[in-house]
Each structure stands twice: as structure tokens, then as C-alpha cells.
Design a protein around this motif. Structure first.
Motif, mmCIF file in Angstrom:
data_model
loop_
_atom_site.group_PDB
_atom_site.id
_atom_site.type_symbol
_atom_site.label_atom_id
_atom_site.label_comp_id
_atom_site.label_asym_id
_atom_site.label_seq_id
_atom_site.Cartn_x
_atom_site.Cartn_y
_atom_site.Cartn_z
ATOM 1 N N ALA A 125 0.841 -1.203 0.000
ATOM 2 C CA ALA A 125 0.000 0.000 0.000
ATOM 3 C C ALA A 125 0.868 1.242 0.000
ATOM 4 O O ALA A 125 2.067 1.197 0.319
ATOM 5 N N THR A 126 0.221 2.355 -0.340
ATOM 6 C CA THR A 126 0.893 3.639 -0.195
ATOM 7 C C THR A 126 0.851 4.037 1.274
ATOM 8 O O THR A 126 0.100 3.458 2.064
ATOM 9 N N THR A 140 -1.944 -1.247 -3.195
ATOM 10 C CA THR A 140 -1.360 -1.263 -4.543
ATOM 11 C C THR A 140 -1.127 -2.669 -5.076
ATOM 12 O O THR A 140 -0.921 -2.851 -6.271
ATOM 13 N N GLY A 141 -1.167 -3.663 -4.219
ATOM 14 C CA GLY A 141 -0.960 -5.014 -4.718
ATOM 15 C C GLY A 141 -1.205 -6.068 -3.643
ATOM 16 O O GLY A 141 -1.125 -5.774 -2.440
ATOM 17 N N LEU A 142 -1.521 -7.288 -4.086
ATOM 18 C CA LEU A 142 -1.775 -8.388 -3.148
ATOM 19 C C LEU A 142 -1.115 -9.656 -3.676
ATOM 20 O O LEU A 142 -1.310 -10.048 -4.833
ATOM 21 N N HIS A 143 -0.365 -10.275 -2.811
ATOM 22 C CA HIS A 143 0.372 -11.489 -3.173
ATOM 23 C C HIS A 143 -0.021 -12.585 -2.196
ATOM 24 O O HIS A 143 0.020 -12.386 -0.992
ATOM 25 N N VAL A 167 -3.156 -4.886 -8.827
ATOM 26 C CA VAL A 167 -2.411 -6.047 -9.304
ATOM 27 C C VAL A 167 -2.362 -7.095 -8.195
ATOM 28 O O VAL A 167 -2.276 -6.760 -7.011
ATOM 29 N N ALA A 168 -2.456 -8.343 -8.610
ATOM 30 C CA ALA A 168 -2.509 -9.400 -7.596
ATOM 31 C C ALA A 168 -2.005 -10.713 -8.173
ATOM 32 O O ALA A 168 -2.019 -10.929 -9.395
#
Lengths: 163, 284, 808
Positions: C319-320, C326-329, C364-365
């Protein structure tokens, strides 16, 4: 296997059944007498699906031997009302959506019947505590409690008037 | 879950029952309410070739309270313990504890005799009986004898009772002591993670007698003399409670199960003991 | 015609159609104990079958001696793998592209595995015979930990797969590996995670549990040797699929197999799979020529059929600084047990786990799921959820909380900041799902307002201070959850089970006197289909719901369908019902036009009739039209009034909801009390509010059980520690709170009536709400993650690890 003659009264009718002493009361009712309303859920006396009334007590018929029931007076869900009709509790469960899959329902209603005999004006807490021997996987109990409270009110116009 | 086959006996008197036990020895067991024994038989963890049903023996029934002495027949159910007003006045801890046992259906069938006699460390009544300093009447081929609850339990499912004896009654003194039965359990119907029975009497602001017993924290119920002694002569304040708890914990030997690891059992015991003392003191 | 005049209101009310809290038609039977569940079925000469099961989690079966058992009077046969091998039935295919032993073939791989099938005259003799079957085992090393299973020198569990470097879902990278299933953009996600302002990392474990319906699994198989027809009654959530599988396995032509699901005592995913008991009962009936009944006992049920979850989910959320994700993994290690018997659509070996971006607009993920074999029971079913959706929801709702901690931000605010906005729907997620509709901010605000969120936070803060001062030992947890489900599998283009497209179906016959029967490919297990499907139809065809019989579960009469699970009945079969109803109406319009001597186009539909536009006194009711369809020769129109619809949904539906749980936790005992639980559900168009509410209560209670104590636990040698309801936690009425339900209504744009399904939402959203409440209570003391179930000792341990106790 040695069988014995077991005489018992079920829903007002006297039955003579030849059974092994080890036969469980729930099997005697379901298999020998074709009273399939009470169900088998856990088999270790936790779920209450097999609840019937025996000599004025709510009992779990999976944890009673047929032999112990010799001479007993038993009421099952089938005996709570004339066939094809609903008693106040049954109607209340229908009215308040107190059941879903229906599997726990006969045990629930049979237990609730005895609860209201002993405590005609229960609080919600009384109902939750008094029904704690019956498990339901579908309803979350909220509407079961509501059904029983409503039936109690229905059966006790005096209480209603007093409120 | 189907039990193995057995022969069924339903004697009408205690002597008949004893005769059956004598005849079959290890191959016979008595059944009261059956809610401990039947599940064990269904799981085939207990094999009982001869089952001796005590339900018709009238002498095992009923509660009487005379001259300050409470006498409870072994076949008295938990439900009767809860609903008997005389008992509730003479020993209110009985109702408090019985309401925390199992569930309504099981309480209609489960008996005090079955609960105290089979030696299951999970049962609630044995600790309670030790707290009340009850005496059990055991009836055997040579007649009756009395055994103190505090001397009765030897190990899990092992007691002072001989195979040919039947527990017929339970006796204890009526009491006006402050009391509490505190039980932690996972849900209705569960055995205790830890439970404590406490009875206290007060002389002014000083504790004049104390009995503390613990459930499911060892392979027998634990009557903790040390815990009781730590309270006598005190004001049952925080320091005294702490001392009593420490003494109680010294006496237990809990084991790990699905209710938690041993460290948690000690912790739960600590909580139940201290809460039961506080509650009993408030009622003393 | 949109005004509801008294006459029209009355006609509409009489139908008891959509939106009506109609009382259930099922209840007349059930409240009298007149249900018909599989164990209620009795047939002349019926035999009883049951299993000898393995006491070991991993062992070689050296020998099986059945002599003593066969010598017991009343024992008919004892089947072992050797008996099934000539029929090629000692193994069976699973729904997940693997195969499973029907009876132990040389070894056993989990405790409770089926070793031999005893057939006897009754269940008592059967139980005695089971004790007499002598099995010699040689114990093997046991693996119950999926990470250990993947160690290089781990014992080989599935010797039958030796040398097979690929399976049904691609490459196997280790002898105990099943598949790696990936979704999203791995490279791009890793890049975002590497360069982000803030990254929160956590391992989130969703433990192994079990659907445990009150009725266990069972069946009655009856092979009629005279007609060559096999009838199979059983606890099947998907009877048609069972018929197809039974035909493929047995070689009996499908038209000669009738599968019937009678009343089912709860399913919750437990009754989707195909089990050895079904196969053995069929074989036993074919061999003996008699009906054979098999009913699991509760221990069998908990040990052997269809566990759920057991997902180790390693997450990174980026995250910002100001909290924009902003993204997930996500990397999952999935413990599938001894055989891969998940009941997922074929192309989705990890179900819809890739819905794990949840309700959030995440650019994006990436998701990677490794399926692993262990010495535990097979399963991995969707326990009151769509396929792996409760895992996904739990994962993202925990990750959001962890990120909130990392950012030192309020978790409600963080959610609101990242929700997919109303104007973004239809919204395509980073994993490729097209969310059909939603209005998350409205639901969230409504929920926060309803519970008085700010006041609760203030109270919580005060409590923490009081706790620190030693004035109380109780903490307050505020458990937040905003979930998005993905249900209604599904479009045939990407959803199938064993090659069967996941459409569903409805067939309607209108009787001459204006009543009807509708049959569907689904099967109720308590959801009240006989009540609600009739309501959908009532609104579509203008006949009262009370005049419409709904029938399901008999493959000889019902149209083919994929069954009831994954909240698919309303989205798919409900749509089929509406579409079939519209076909009826289209034909009815032609008949009405003929009767009223006008053109079709001159008519319009009005609740229960066609009226001539501009002349409302000229009309034909559906009942009149029905009669005419049978007694008049209408040019160009076939007699009768029937329709069938097979509905292939264009998309999934995406129910969502906002749940808030307020929990008091006694730090000293680890016990809890639910002070308040608010559940807002948006399931699109509401068919029967009473039933929706009941579904929510029930699903929440299952969520409560799972979060707070329910598990299938194994010891290190693979013994099941939670085999009865003493230890397998199901709350009673006493431990269950009272819930407050609420709703918003955002209809699905692609569903004919806009409905989305609701039965599983409360479990999907409920588990994170309960679990987050526990976490939230301890957040002020530094807790980030504590695995479920949050039973007493585990909550005690949280406090202990945080130094909140003074006795150690």
C-alpha cells in the motif's frame, strides 16, 4: 442373540416388541414401530435429534436401551398432535421459521413441549438454557427461541394479559 | 455406534442386585442413568456381558433431610437435585453445580450415584461431595458400609468400591456456609476444563471453616486441604485467596487434552478457585 | 400499470410471489416428524452395510481375514479391495481429477479409511461382524503437516502415483505434491510489493474443520435384477451428477439408474462428494440382489467424509503511506489429505480462491496454490460457502486488518478507502473476475452507523485504559468484515464438474385447473426450495405460489441439473425457473390473444393475467388460459402449457455484506461473549425475507462455531482428536447470540430476477467478523495474527504471549 419381550406404551398405544436388550430405544421406535420422526444425529447424547418423552422426562433415545424402557410411557413427535394437525408448538415453529432442514425439529419440538410443561412462562434465557441439549445446524436457534416463546404466550393467555 | 450384546437384569431389590454381581463377577456392571456407561458401550470401550439395571429398586430413590442430615438415594437424578426445594435450602451448592452438568435431557437420566460412583475424573459431583465431606453408603454381600468421599477415589475409574458392592446412598450435613461451584467449560454438555467447589463459613469478618475441592484437574477429584487451610483465620482477601490458590495448584496434576495444554489447565484452575472463593465469601 | 390499486394489490398479495415472507410449505411435514430422510427408508429384505475402518493414519495392509466375521449368523458378505478389483471399482475417480481408494488397496492413508465393507442382515449384526474382521497392519511414518510433506526426504504417500510428474492440474513438483494453480500476474505483483511504501506480511491459517450436518451421509442401493434397474436413494446434494458417475463407474446405462435425494438433513457441502459407501452399497446390492443401506455414524462422518479448509495462506499486501492498496500477493499451501477429493469445478482446483482481492480495488494481484497430500482424510469441500470463497474472504479480511496495524490506521477507514466504487461496476478484478454489481460504501456506512462505530471505538479505548490500570480483566473487540462472495457456478464456458457444464434447469407443467408442478435440477437441504422457487414462478406466471408444487431430487422426473451447493440454486436454477416461467407466459400470451381476439402485441401482462392495452376490463387470467390450453383447439398453438429451461448463467453473482461483531473477552479465562452482531447482507433481489433472515442466522452460527472452536484436529501420528460432538464444537442455543440482520438491495444485472443467493454469505463474512473481533481486542497490546479456532486456551495463550497474565 437372546431377545426379550418388551412392553411399552408409545403415544398412548401399548406395544409388545421382541428385541435384544442392547437394542437402542431410538432403533426400537424407528425400526420396529416405524416412528421415524425422532432422528439419529450424534449417537453420543450430545445433539438431541433423538429426543422423545419417557415417563414425563425428555430423554435422548440413542442413549437408552430398549430394555430400560420396559414398562415406560413414551411420547414421540408423532404423538403430540392428531395426524395431519399441528399443535401450538408445531404451528409456532412453522409460523416463526423455527426450522430449516427439519432434521433436528422433532427432537426440538418434543423437548420444547416438556420445557413448557415444566415452565409455562419461560424467559428467553430459560428457553436457551432449557433447549441446550438440542443442536441445530441450520437456524442459529434465533427463530427456534422465538417459536417457543410465541408458543408459550399462545398457551398462556393469562400471561399475555398480565403483560 | 452399536454396543456389544449383553444379558439384561432388572432386580427389584438391592440384595437381588448384589446376588447378580456376585454371580457374574467382573462380567457384570450396574447401570443407573446410563449416560456415562452407554456411550462407552456404544463406542465398544466398555464391554458388559451382564447389565444390572437398578431403576426398579425403590430403596435407592428419594431425598430426605432429617436433623440437619441430607440423605440422597443413589438413583436420584440430577433433575431431581435441581428441582428439590428442600435440598436447595439445605445445600444450595447442589443445585448450583447440578445445573452446570450436561444438558436437560441428560440431567433427567443421569443420577448422583452414577456420577459419583464410576470414578470418571470429568464428573462434577465427586469434587462436590468431597467439598461437602459426604459419606457414601456401599452395600455389598456383607451388608452396608460407609466411605468418606474424601477417601473414595483412587484413580481414574478406580474407587474404594468393591466389584460386588453397589453405592446406595449419599449423606452429608446440611450447611449454611457460603458456597460456590465455578466451572469453566467449552459449552453446555462439556466436562470441566477446570472447576472448583468452595464452602466457607464466617465468624465476623474471619473465615472459620473452608472446604475446597477441584474437578477434572487430576485423575481423581482433589480435596485440597491446603487450599482450605490457607483461608481459615483470614479475611479471604486477595492475599489469602492467592495463598489458597497456590495451595490448590500444588495438589493438582492436570493433563493435556482438547481443552488445552497443562499450563492452561493450571491457569484455569487458578481462576476457578479464586472466583469460587470470592463468590462463596460473598455468600457466607 | 405501475400503480398498485387495491384490486391489483390484492391480486399481487394472493400470489405470494417475490418479496413475500411466505411460510414454508415443507414445515407441515417436518414439524410432525413426517419427513422422509434416507435412514427412514425401509424395504423388504433390506441388508445393512458398513465399513471396517483403519485405526492407523498410514500403514500397509498385510492381510485381511474375514473368516470369523463370515461365520457370524446373519453376515452375508465382506467385501475387500480384492473383490472390487475385477470390477475396476477398488479405486474411483474423484471430482478433482484424482482417484481414491474405495477399499484399502495394499495400504491405508488416513485414520478412518475404508478397509472392508461388511454386509449383514441388520446393523447390530453388522457392528458385531466389523469387530471380527481381522486386519494386519504394518505402520508407516505419518505426515500430518503439509510443509513436512513437501520436504525432500518425506515418505511417499501415494505410491500409486510413483513416477507421475504431472496430474490433472499440471506439473507435480514433489512426490507428495498435487498441483500448483496460479492466477493473476506474479511478476507485476512482486514488483509492486518490492517497491511499495508499506508491505504487510502475514501467514493466515484457516484450520481444518467439517460441515457436520446433523444427518450424516448415507444411501440405499437397490438393484432390481428383473428390470435391470438400479435405484439409489441417498444424501446427495447433486443427484444427477451421482447418476452420471454411477453409470460411468458401473457400466449400467444411465437410463437404468434412478437416483433420488429424499429429504436431506443439512448438507453444507458434506454431501456433494461421491463416497466409498455409495460405491460399496451399489456393488453389494448388485451382488446380493437385495437393497443395501449404508448410514455413516457420527465418528465416520467426522473422520472420513469431506472435511473443509486446511489452507495455509501466506500473504503480502502492499500500500501507499496513506493507505491505498497497490498489490496483493498470496501463496497457499493447501492440505488436501490423502486423495484430492475437493468438489470444485474442474478448471478450478483451488476453487474461486482468486476472489481473494475481496471488496477492494487492487490493481495487481497474484495467487499461487500448492495442493499437497498428507495422511489426513480427503475432502476440501465448500462448507457453507462457494468454492474456497470463505478461505479467500478470511484471508483478505485478515490482511486488511494487518495492513491497518502496519499503517496505524482505523480498519474501517482503510476498507472504505479501498472499496470498489459503485461507479466501477461491472468491475474486472486483477485476478480476472467480473464483479456484476455492488454498492459497498452505502452498505458499509449503514453498518457503521447502525452499530455506532465511533462510540464503540471510544468505549473500547476507555476499556483498554481501565485494563491497563488493573480495573478490569475484560477487553472489547470490534470485528469488522466486508465480504464479497462469488456464487452461482457457473457459466458452462469455464465451469464444469466431471465435464458436466454447471447450468441448471427447471421444467414447469401447468395443469388445466390453474395449478402447476415445477421440477428443478437442484435439491433443498433446508433452504426451502419448495417455498421460494414457487414464489419466483408465482411472480412470473401469475399463479399463486400455493398452487405450485416444487419437486426436486428424483433423476427420473427432474430435468438434469448440477445440484445445490456453492449458493448456486437461486442464481442458476432460480434463473432457470424464471426463464421457464417466461416461456409459459409467452405461450399464454398467444392463447390469450386468440381468446380475446386481439393481436399478441395488443396485450400486456398484469400480475396474474393478460389484459388488452387500454381496455383493462378485457382480460384472461392465467388460470383461464391454462384451461383453454387444454380444452380448445387453438390454431398454430400446441395443446398444453409446459416449458423447460436450461439456464447457462452468463456470469457469477457477487453477493456482498458488511458484518460487525462486538465481543467481550475475558482475558483471564479466554472465554468470550458476543455483545452485538450486526449483519447487513446484499443478495440482490430478495425472494423471501423470512427465509433470507433464517439463512443468515444459521450461517452466522456456523461461522461462530468455526471461528471460536470447531476443528478437525489430529495428533502427530494422525489420530483424529475431535471425532465426536463432545470435542467437535457445535454451539448450543446457550452459546449462540441473537443477531441483528439488515440489508441493502443491489440487483444482479444479468440474473433474470436480479437475485444473487444468500445461504453462504453469513459463513463467508461471519468467520472474519468473529475472528477479527478477537484480534481487535488484543490489537492495542500488539497482536497481529493468532490462528483460529479461538477457543478458550488459544485466547488465553494470546494474552499469555502478550504478557497480560501475571501467573507465569
Amino acid at each position: 442373540m437372546t431377545k426379550m419381550n418388551i412392553s411399552l406404551t408409545v403415544n398412548g398405544q401399548v406395544h409388545e416388541v421382541e428385541a435384544e436388550p442392547r437394542q437402542l430405544l431410538i432403533h426400537l421406535l424407528r425400526e420396529d414401530l416405524n416412528l421415524t420422526g425422532a432422528h439419529i444425529g450424534c449417537e453420543t447424547s450430545h445433539c438431541g435429534a433423538c429426543t422423545v418423552e419417557m415417563d414425563g422426562k425428555s430423554v435422548k433415545a440413542c442413549t437408552v436401551f430398549a430394555a430400560q424402557a420396559q414398562g415406560a410411557d413414551i411420547t414421540t413427535i408423532e404423538g403430540l398432535a392428531e395426524p395431519g394437525t399441528l399443535n401450538v408448538l408445531q404451528e409456532s415453529f412453522r409460523e416463526h421459521h423455527g426450522l430449516q432442514c427439519g432434521y433436528c425439529t422433532p427432537g426440538m419440538i418434543t423437548r420444547a413441549h416438556r420445557l413448557l410443561q415444566e415452565n409455562p412462562t419461560p424467559t428467553e434465557e430459560d428457553v436457551r438454557f432449557g433447549m441446550a441439549g438440542n443442536l441445530c445446524r441450520c437456524t442459529g436457534y434465533q427463530n427456534i427461541v422465538k417459536s417457543i416463546m410465541a408458543a408459550a404466550n399462545e398457551l398462556n393467555p393469562a400471561k399475555e394479559a398480565a403483560e | 455406534m452399536i454396543p456389544a450384546a449383553f444379558d439384561y437384569h432388572r432386580p427389584q431389590g438391592i440384595e437381588d442386585a448384589i446376588a447378580i454381581l456376585q454371580k457374574h463377577g467382573d462380567d457384570a456392571r450396574v447401570i443407573a442413568g446410563g449416560h456415562s456407561l452407554i456411550p462407552m458401550m456404544k463406542l465398544r470401550m466398555a464391554e458388559v456381558p451382564n447389565l444390572v439395571d437398578l431403576q426398579d429398586i425403590e430403596s435407592l430413590k428419594g431425598i430426605t433431610i432429617q436433623n440437619g442430615r441430607v440423605n440422597i438415594g443413589a438413583m436420584v437424578t440430577q433433575h431431581e437435585l435441581i428441582t428439590n426445594e428442600g435440598l436447595a435450602a439445605a445445600a444450595p451448592i447442589m443445585r448450583e453445580a447440578a445445573l452446570q452438568i450436561a444438558d436437560p435431557q441428560v440431567r433427567y437420566m443421569g443420577t448422583i450415584g452414577g456420577n459419583v460412583a464410576n470414578g470418571d475424573p470429568g464428573n462434577d459431583m465427586p469434587g462436590l461431595m468431597q467439598c461437602l465431606d459426604a459419606t457414601f453408603t456401599l452395600f455389598g454381600p456383607d451388608g452396608a458400609r460407609g466411605v468418606k468421599a474424601r477417601d473414595f477415589y483412587e484413580g481414574a475409574y478406580m474407587t474404594e468400591r468393591d466389584d460386588e458392592e453397589i453405592m446406595t446412598a449419599i449423606h452429608f450435613d446440611a450447611s449454611t456456609a457460603g458456597y460456590a461451584y465455578e466451572k469453566q467449560k467449552r459449552k453446555i454438555g462439556d466436562y470441566a476444563t477446570a472447576a472448583a467447589a468452595v464452602m466457607l463459613t464466617k465468624d465476623g469478618q474471619t473465615c472459620s471453616s473452608a472446604a475446597i475441592a477441584l474437578t477434572n484437574l487430576s485423575d481423581t477429584p482433589i480435596w485440597s486441604q491446603g487450599a482450605g487451610a490457607a483461608l481459615i483465620g483470614t479475611d479471604c482477601g486477595p492475599a489469602a485467596i492467592k495463598a489458597a490458590v497456590a495451595a490448590g495448584l500444588d495438589d493438582i496434576d492436570p493433563s493435556e487434552d482438547n481443552r488445552g495444554p497443562i499450563a492452561f489447565k493450571y491457569h484455569a484452575a487458578r481462576m476457578m478457585i479464586s472466583r469460587a472463593i470470592a463468590s462463596a465469601w460473598a455468600r457466607a | 400499470m405501475n400503480d398498485l390499486s387495491p384490486d391489483r394489490a390484492e391480486r399481487s398479495a394472493k400470489l405470494k410471489g417475490l418479496g413475500h415472507s411466505r411460510k414454508r410449505v415443507e414445515d407441515q411435514r417436518f414439524t410432525q416428524g413426517r419427513g422422509n430422510y434416507v435412514d427412514d427408508i425401509k424395504m423388504p429384505d433390506m441388508l445393512f452395510g458398513d465399513f471396517v475402518r483403519s485405526p492407523y493414519a498410514h500403514a500397509r495392509v498385510k492381510s485381511i481375514n474375514i473368516d470369523k466375521a463370515m461365520a457370524l449368523p446373519g453376515v452375508i458378505a465382506v467385501l475387500t479391495a480384492k473383490d472390487l478389483e475385477p470390477l475396476s471399482l477398488h479405486w474411483m475417480p474423484t471430482l478433482a481429477g484424482d482417484k481414491q481408494m474405495v477399499l484399502a488397496d495394499g495400504k491405508v492413508l488416513f485414520q478412518g479409511q475404508e478397509v472392508a465393507f461388511v454386509i449383514a442382515e441388520d446393523r447390530y449384526i453388522n457392528a458385531d461382524a466389523i469387530e471380527l474382521v481381522e486386519v494386519e497392519y504394518e505402520e508407516l511414518p505419518v505426515i500430518t503437516d503439509p510443509f513436512k510433506a513437501l520436504e525432500p526426504d518425506a515418505v511417499v504417500l501415494r505410491e500409486d502415483l510413483a513416477g507421475q510428474t504431472s496430474g490433472a492440474h499440471g506439473e507435480r513438483k514433489h512426490h507428495n505434491h498435487i498441483f500448483l494453480w496460479e492466477a493473476g500476474d506474479k511478476e507485476a505483483t512482486e514488483q509492486v510489493v518490492e517497491t511499495a511504501d508499506v508491505v504487510a506480511e502475514e501467514m493466515v491459517y484457516y484450520h481444518r474443520t467439517h460441515p457436520c450436518p446433523l444427518e450424516t451421509c448415507g444411501c440405499v442401493a437397490s438393484m432390481d435384477k428383473v428390470t435391470g434397474k438400479l435405484t439409489l436413494w441417498g444424501t446427495f446434494q447433486a443427484p444427477h451428477v451421482v447418476r452420471t458417475v454411477a453409470s460411468l463407474l458401473s457400466g449400467i446405462e444411465e437410463h437404468n439408474i434412478r437416483v433420488v435425494s429424499p429429504d436431506i438433513g443439512g448438507g453444507f457441502g458434506n454431501k456433494v462428494g461421491v463416497y466409498p459407501g455409495y460405491v460399496c452399497s451399489i456393488v453389494a446390492s448388485i451382488v446380493t440382489g437385495k437393497p443395501v443401506k449404508w448410514i455413516e455414524d457420527r465418528m465416520d462422518n467426522l473422520m472420513a467424509t469431506a472435511f473443509a479448509r486446511d489452507y495455509w495462506m501466506k500473504g503480502k499486501i502492499a500500500a501507499t503511506k496513506d493507505g491505498k492498496i497497490t498489490g496483493l500477493h498470496c501463496e497457499v499451501t493447501a492440505d488436501h489429505g490423502a486423495f484430492d477429493a475437493c468438489a470444485d469445478p474442474t478448471k478450478f482446483p483451488a476453487g474461486f480462491m482468486n476472489i481473494c482481492t475481496g471488496s477492494y480495488d487492487i490493481p495487481v494481484a497474484y495467487l499461487g496454490v500448492d495442493g499437497v497430500y498428507t495422511n489426513k482424510a480427503p475432502g476440501g469441500v465448500a462448507y457453507r460457502c462457494s468454492f474456497r470463497v470463505t478461505e479467500a474472504a478470511y484471508f483478505i479480511e485478515r490482511m486488511i486488518e494487518v495492513l491497518a496495524i502496519e499503517l496505524n490506521m482505523d480498519a474501517a477507514e482503510l476498507r472504505a478507502k479501498n472499496f470498489i466504487r459503485k461507479d466501477q461496476f461491472p468491475y474486472t478484478s486483477a485476478m480476472g473476475w467480473e464483479y456484476d454489481s455492488g454498492d459497498y460504501h452505502t452498505a458499509w456506512d449503514k453498518a457503521l452507523t447502525a452499530v455506532g462505530y465511533d462510540v464503540l471505538r471510544a468505549e473500547q479505548a476507555e476499556r483498554v485504559e481501565a485494563f491497563k490500570r488493573g480495573e478490569t480483566r475484560k477487553l472489547i473487540g470490534i470485528g469488522l468484515s466486508h465480504f464479497t462472495e462469488i456464487v452461482g457456478a457457473g457459466p458452462v464456458k469455464n465451469c464444469d464438474i466431471l465435464g458436466m457444464g454447471m447450468f441448471d434447469s427447471c421444467e414447469i407443467r401447468i395443469h388445466p385447473t390453474g395449478s402447476a408442478i415445477a421440477r428443478l435440477g437442484t435439491i433443498s437441504q433446508g433452504q426451502g426450495h419448495a417455498t421460494t422457487f414457487a414464489q419466483i414462478l408465482a411472480s412470473e406466471i401469475g399463479l399463486p405460489a400455493d398452487s405450485i408444487t416444487v419437486e426436486e431430487g428424483d433423476t427420473d422426473t427432474a430435468p438434469y441439473g448440477l445440484g445445490t451447493y456453492g449458493s448456486r440454486s437461486t442464481p442458476v436454477a432460480g434463473a432457470a425457473a424464471a426463464m421457464a416461467g417466461r416461456k409459459i407466459r409467452a405461450k399464454a400470451q398467444m392463447i390469450a390473444a386468440y381468446l380475446l381476439e386481439v393481436h399478441d402485441g395488443d396485450l400486456e401482462w398484469d400480475i396474474d393475467r393478460f389484459v388488452v392495452k387500454g381496455a383493462p376490463e378485457q382480460f384472461k387470467t392465467m388460470a383461464e388460459i391454462a384451461y383453454a390450453s387444454y380444452n380448445q383447439a387453438i390454431p398454430g398453438v400446441e395443446p398444453g402449457l409446459e416449458a423447460v429451461s436450461y439456464y447457462d448463467p452468463p456470469n457469477m453473482t457477487y453477493p456482498f455484506g458488511a458484518y460487525i461483531c462486538v465481543m467481550e473477552i475475558d482475558v483471564d479465562t479466554g472465554t468470550h461473549e458476543i455483545r452485538q452482531f450486526y449483519a447487513l447482507d446484499d443478495c440482490g433481489t430478495r425472494i423471501n425475507p423470512m427465509i433470507i433472515e433464517g439463512q443468515v442466522h444459521g450461517g452466522l452460527t456456523e461461522a461462530l462455531a468455526i471461528a471460536m472452536g470447531q476443528e478437525i484436529a489430529y495428533d502427530e501420528i494422525g489420530n483424529v482428536k475431535t471425532g465426536t460432538l463432545m470435542d467437535f464444537f457445535i454451539p448450543t442455543a446457550w452459546e449462540t447470540p441473537t443477531y441483528t440482520t439488515d440489508f441493502t438491495e443491489t440487483p444482479s444485472p444479468h440474473h433474470p430476477i436480479g437475485a444473487k443467493g444468500v445461504g453462504e454469505s453469513p459463513n463467508v463474512g461471519g468467520v472474519p467478523a468473529f475472528s477479527n473481533a478477537v484480534h481487535d481486542a488484543f490489537r492495542p497490546f500488539g497482536l497481529r495474527q493468532a490462528h483460529m479456532p479461538h477457543d478458550h486456551w488459544r485466547i488465553w495463550k494470546i494474552g499469555n504471549d502478550l504478557g497480560l497474565h501475571d501467573d507465569v
